[in-house]
Scaffold this motif. Structure first.
Motif, PDB file in Angstrom:
ATOM      1  N   CYS A   1      28.263  70.631   6.214  1.00 38.36           N
ATOM      2  CA  CYS A   1      27.759  69.371   5.665  1.00 38.36           C
ATOM      3  C   CYS A   1      26.246  69.329   5.793  1.00 38.36           C
ATOM      4  CB  CYS A   1      28.386  68.200   6.438  1.00 38.36           C
ATOM      5  SG  CYS A   1      27.708  66.604   5.972  1.00 38.36           S
ATOM      6  N   ASP A   2      25.586  69.028   4.680  1.00 42.93           N
ATOM      7  CA  ASP A   2      24.141  68.806   4.697  1.00 42.93           C
ATOM      8  C   ASP A   2      23.936  67.295   4.727  1.00 42.93           C
ATOM      9  OD1 ASP A   2      21.481  68.419   4.220  1.00 42.93           O
ATOM     10  OD2 ASP A   2      21.369  69.693   2.445  1.00 42.93           O
TER      11      ASP A   2
ATOM     12  N   ARG B   1      24.897  72.031   8.600  1.00 43.06           N
ATOM     13  CA  ARG B   1      24.484  72.642   7.327  1.00 43.06           C
ATOM     14  C   ARG B   1      24.859  74.120   7.303  1.00 43.06           C
ATOM     15  NH1 ARG B   1      19.719  75.043   6.380  1.00 43.06           N
ATOM     16  NH2 ARG B   1      19.101  74.585   8.507  1.00 43.06           N
ATOM     17  N   ARG B   2      24.908  74.755   8.490  1.00 45.65           N
ATOM     18  CA  ARG B   2      25.217  76.185   8.580  1.00 45.65           C
ATOM     19  C   ARG B   2      26.684  76.358   8.955  1.00 45.65           C
ATOM     20  NH1 ARG B   2      22.146  78.549  12.819  1.00 45.65           N
ATOM     21  NH2 ARG B   2      22.373  76.534  13.849  1.00 45.65           N
TER      22      ARG B   2
ATOM     23  N   ALA C   1      26.127  72.851  15.423  1.00 47.39           N
ATOM     24  CA  ALA C   1      26.243  74.302  15.528  1.00 47.39           C
ATOM     25  C   ALA C   1      25.297  74.883  16.563  1.00 47.39           C
ATOM     26  CB  ALA C   1      25.966  74.937  14.170  1.00 47.39           C
ATOM     27  N   SER C   2      24.421  74.039  17.143  1.00 44.79           N
ATOM     28  CA  SER C   2      23.372  74.578  18.005  1.00 44.79           C
ATOM     29  C   SER C   2      22.930  73.529  19.020  1.00 44.79           C
ATOM     30  CB  SER C   2      22.187  74.966  17.098  1.00 44.79           C
ATOM     31  OG  SER C   2      21.044  75.285  17.842  1.00 44.79           O
TER      32      SER C   2
ATOM     33  N   PRO D   1      15.508  62.036  23.467  1.00 44.19           N
ATOM     34  CA  PRO D   1      15.255  63.108  24.438  1.00 44.19           C
ATOM     35  C   PRO D   1      13.772  63.457  24.521  1.00 44.19           C
ATOM     36  CG  PRO D   1      16.981  63.714  22.848  1.00 44.19           C
ATOM     37  CD  PRO D   1      16.304  62.492  22.317  1.00 44.19           C
TER      38      PRO D   1
ATOM     39  N   ALA E   1      21.833  65.796  13.795  1.00 42.69           N
ATOM     40  CA  ALA E   1      21.123  66.791  12.966  1.00 42.69           C
ATOM     41  C   ALA E   1      19.667  66.362  12.801  1.00 42.69           C
ATOM     42  CB  ALA E   1      21.794  66.904  11.598  1.00 42.69           C
TER      43      ALA E   1
ATOM     44  N   TYR F   1       7.441  63.853  11.917  1.00 42.97           N
ATOM     45  CA  TYR F   1       8.618  63.839  12.811  1.00 42.97           C
ATOM     46  C   TYR F   1       8.617  62.559  13.657  1.00 42.97           C
ATOM     47  CZ  TYR F   1      11.779  65.564  16.531  1.00 42.97           C
ATOM     48  OH  TYR F   1      12.800  65.726  17.446  1.00 42.97           O
TER      49      TYR F   1
ATOM     50  N   ALA G   1      21.435  65.518   4.559  1.00 39.02           N
ATOM     51  CA  ALA G   1      20.445  64.988   3.618  1.00 39.02           C
ATOM     52  C   ALA G   1      21.040  64.771   2.225  1.00 39.02           C
ATOM     53  CB  ALA G   1      19.256  65.943   3.544  1.00 39.02           C
TER      54      ALA G   1
ATOM     55  N   PRO H   1      17.197  76.056  20.697  1.00 39.03           N
ATOM     56  CA  PRO H   1      16.542  76.902  19.703  1.00 39.03           C
ATOM     57  C   PRO H   1      15.425  76.190  18.937  1.00 39.03           C
ATOM     58  CG  PRO H   1      18.908  77.226  19.623  1.00 39.03           C
ATOM     59  CD  PRO H   1      18.672  76.094  20.578  1.00 39.03           C
ATOM     60  N   LEU H   2      15.458  74.835  18.902  1.00 35.75           N
ATOM     61  CA  LEU H   2      14.417  74.071  18.186  1.00 35.75           C
ATOM     62  C   LEU H   2      13.029  74.368  18.732  1.00 35.75           C
ATOM     63  CD1 LEU H   2      14.278  71.525  16.071  1.00 35.75           C
ATOM     64  CD2 LEU H   2      13.902  70.195  18.132  1.00 35.75           C
ATOM     65  N   ASN H   3      12.932  74.585  20.047  1.00 40.29           N
ATOM     66  CA  ASN H   3      11.610  74.804  20.643  1.00 40.29           C
ATOM     67  C   ASN H   3      11.477  76.193  21.281  1.00 40.29           C
ATOM     68  OD1 ASN H   3      13.104  74.285  23.046  1.00 40.29           O
ATOM     69  ND2 ASN H   3      12.713  72.098  22.757  1.00 40.29           N
TER      70      ASN H   3
HETATM   71  P1  NAI Z   1      18.603  72.784  17.064  1.00 43.62           P
HETATM   72  O1  NAI Z   1      17.651  73.303  16.054  1.00 43.62           O
HETATM   73  O2  NAI Z   1      19.069  73.655  18.178  1.00 43.62           O
HETATM   74  O3  NAI Z   1      19.906  72.200  16.325  1.00 43.62           O
HETATM   75  C1  NAI Z   1      19.808  71.405  15.184  1.00 43.62           C
HETATM   76  C2  NAI Z   1      21.030  71.631  14.335  1.00 43.62           C
HETATM   77  O4  NAI Z   1      20.930  70.751  13.195  1.00 43.62           O
HETATM   78  C3  NAI Z   1      21.125  73.068  13.768  1.00 43.62           C
HETATM   79  O5  NAI Z   1      22.408  73.609  14.023  1.00 43.62           O
HETATM   80  C4  NAI Z   1      20.871  72.890  12.287  1.00 43.62           C
HETATM   81  O6  NAI Z   1      21.573  73.824  11.467  1.00 43.62           O
HETATM   82  C5  NAI Z   1      21.366  71.468  12.062  1.00 43.62           C
HETATM   83  N1  NAI Z   1      20.797  70.881  10.842  1.00 43.62           N
HETATM   84  C6  NAI Z   1      19.516  70.944  10.410  1.00 43.62           C
HETATM   85  N2  NAI Z   1      19.405  70.333   9.226  1.00 43.62           N
HETATM   86  C7  NAI Z   1      20.634  69.870   8.906  1.00 43.62           C
HETATM   87  C8  NAI Z   1      21.155  69.170   7.798  1.00 43.62           C
HETATM   88  N3  NAI Z   1      20.377  68.836   6.751  1.00 43.62           N
HETATM   89  N4  NAI Z   1      22.474  68.847   7.792  1.00 43.62           N
HETATM   90  C9  NAI Z   1      23.271  69.209   8.830  1.00 43.62           C
HETATM   91  N5  NAI Z   1      22.840  69.897   9.891  1.00 43.62           N
HETATM   92  C10 NAI Z   1      21.525  70.219   9.933  1.00 43.62           C
HETATM   93  O7  NAI Z   1      17.901  71.466  17.637  1.00 43.62           O
HETATM   94  P2  NAI Z   1      18.173  70.567  18.944  1.00 43.62           P
HETATM   95  O8  NAI Z   1      17.040  70.760  19.852  1.00 43.62           O
HETATM   96  O9  NAI Z   1      19.550  70.747  19.429  1.00 43.62           O
HETATM   97  O10 NAI Z   1      17.993  69.122  18.297  1.00 43.62           O
HETATM   98  C11 NAI Z   1      19.059  68.214  18.062  1.00 43.62           C
HETATM   99  C12 NAI Z   1      18.467  66.824  17.824  1.00 43.62           C
HETATM  100  O11 NAI Z   1      17.716  66.425  18.977  1.00 43.62           O
HETATM  101  C13 NAI Z   1      17.509  66.785  16.638  1.00 43.62           C
HETATM  102  O12 NAI Z   1      17.666  65.537  15.965  1.00 43.62           O
HETATM  103  C14 NAI Z   1      16.131  66.824  17.309  1.00 43.62           C
HETATM  104  O13 NAI Z   1      15.134  66.234  16.522  1.00 43.62           O
HETATM  105  C15 NAI Z   1      16.421  66.017  18.568  1.00 43.62           C
HETATM  106  N6  NAI Z   1      15.488  66.251  19.661  1.00 43.62           N
HETATM  107  C16 NAI Z   1      15.393  67.492  20.281  1.00 43.62           C
HETATM  108  C17 NAI Z   1      14.516  67.663  21.331  1.00 43.62           C
HETATM  109  C18 NAI Z   1      14.370  68.967  22.052  1.00 43.62           C
HETATM  110  O14 NAI Z   1      13.471  69.075  22.903  1.00 43.62           O
HETATM  111  N7  NAI Z   1      15.171  69.964  21.784  1.00 43.62           N
HETATM  112  C19 NAI Z   1      13.647  66.548  21.800  1.00 43.62           C
HETATM  113  C20 NAI Z   1      13.836  65.319  21.090  1.00 43.62           C
HETATM  114  C21 NAI Z   1      14.725  65.190  20.068  1.00 43.62           C
END
Ligand code: NAI
Length: 263
Positions: free
Chosen positions: A64-65, A40-41, A17-18, A185, A93, A156, A67, A191-193
């Motif tokens: 879907c969650d 999850r959202r 979703a993101s 990555p 996720a 983490y 976890a 949005p994570l950072n």
């Molecule tokens: P984000 O926060 O933009 O997106 C993460 C998505 O995962 C969100 O839509 C959230 O609702 C979903 N999510 C969270 N918990 C969940 C659950 N229990 N079940 C299903 N969905 C769930 O984050 P981003 O940056 O896109 O990260 C994606 C992946 O990349 C993650 O695994 C993160 O750890 C990894 N990552 C990201 C980096 C970055 O700099 N953005 C660097 C290294 C790794």
């Protein structure tokens, strides 16, 4: 794979979703797969799927969650019943946090572990029979923190290191039918950072420490994930591919000194 051809295949992307997941869903849909935007959202997942459908791609959303093993089982039961053969799974996720090691509460550590590690495990277990049947491929999303930890990300980093190890175990057990790889990555703007993105000086510092000379984009990760899911990487399994513009290559102890000596 011919990008313009519509394939009768399904790929599930979790956390789609993101950020990286949404970009990966978009890229894989563009390659002709039916993409399940699992998150999850529910509402933002539906928005992403709707947007892809409106552009002529095939996509559906699934709440879907990862976890929660029952939620994951329900997702893959639906995929098996309603959608074209599952040929790809992207375990994207993830959640993280930033604070001193001893400041994390047990429930914060549990959440980081249960989403990043158990979430990946749950999806691997539930998808296994479908992926085996269709000779599919998996890409898990770890992090450069798994191999080069930073201060403040103890649970983490440990969780992502577990994802790297889980990738190797699954690759061994599922060969030759299913390939399982992992991407790590570096800093990718999502949005994570968001917190870091509010400060231009911090972003400039990240840019300066990145040999590629720029920040990473979700599309950078999506392209690599697509490669690892495709036949172009048919002889690659159990690997962890770092996508960080070369930032983790530096020997921080000596490189700045040598750079100065080189003029
Ligand atoms: P984000 O926060 O933009 O997106 C993460 C998505 O995962 C969100 O839509 C959230 O609702 C979903 N999510 C969270 N918990 C969940 C659950 N229990 N079940 C299903 N969905 C769930 O984050 P981003 O940056 O896109 O990260 C994606 C992946 O990349 C993650 O695994 C993160 O750890 C990894 N990552 C990201 C980096 C970055 O700099 N953005 C660097 C290294 C790794």
């Amino acid at each position: 794979m011919n990008p313009t051809e519509q394939h009768d295949t399904t790929v599930v992307v979790t956390g789609a979703a993101s950020g990286i997941g949404a970009a990966t869903a978009e890229h894989l849909a563009g390659l002709g797969h039916h993409v399940v935007v699992a998150d999850r959202r529910a509402n933002p997942a539906e928005e992403v799927a709707r947007e892809l459908t409106s552009r002529g791609h095939r996509s559906s959303a699934a709440k879907c969650d990862v976890a929660d093993a029952r939620s994951v089982d329900a997702l893959f039961a639906r995929v098996a019943e309603e959608l074209p053969p599952l040929v790809g799974l992207v375990n994207n996720a993830g959640v993280g946090n930033l604070k001193p090691l001893e400041a994390y509460t047990p429930s914060e550590v549990d959440l980081i572990w249960s989403v990043n590690v158990s979430g990946t495990y749950n999806c691997l277990r539930s998808a296994a029979p479908l992926l085996r049947r269709n000779e599919g491929a998996v890409v898990n999303v770890a992090s450069v923190s798994a191999v080069h930890p930073t201060r403040g990300e103890a649970p983490y980093s440990a969780a992502k290191a577990a994802v790297v190890a889980l990738t190797a175990s699954a690759a061994l057990e599922w060969a030759p039918e299913v390939r399982v790889n992992c991407v790590s990555p570096g800093f990718i703007r999502t949005p994570l950072n968001d917190l870091l993105a509010t400060n231009e000086e911090w972003l400039e510092g990240i840019r300066e420490r990145t040999p590629a000379g720029r920040l990473g984009t979700p599309r950078d990760v999506a392209e690599t994930v697509a490669f690892l899911l495709s036949d172009a990487s048919a002889y690659v399994t159990g690997q962890n591919l770092v996508i960080d513009g070369g930032s983790a290559l530096t020997n921080a102890q000596m490189d700045p000194l040598f750079t100065e000596l080189l003029g």
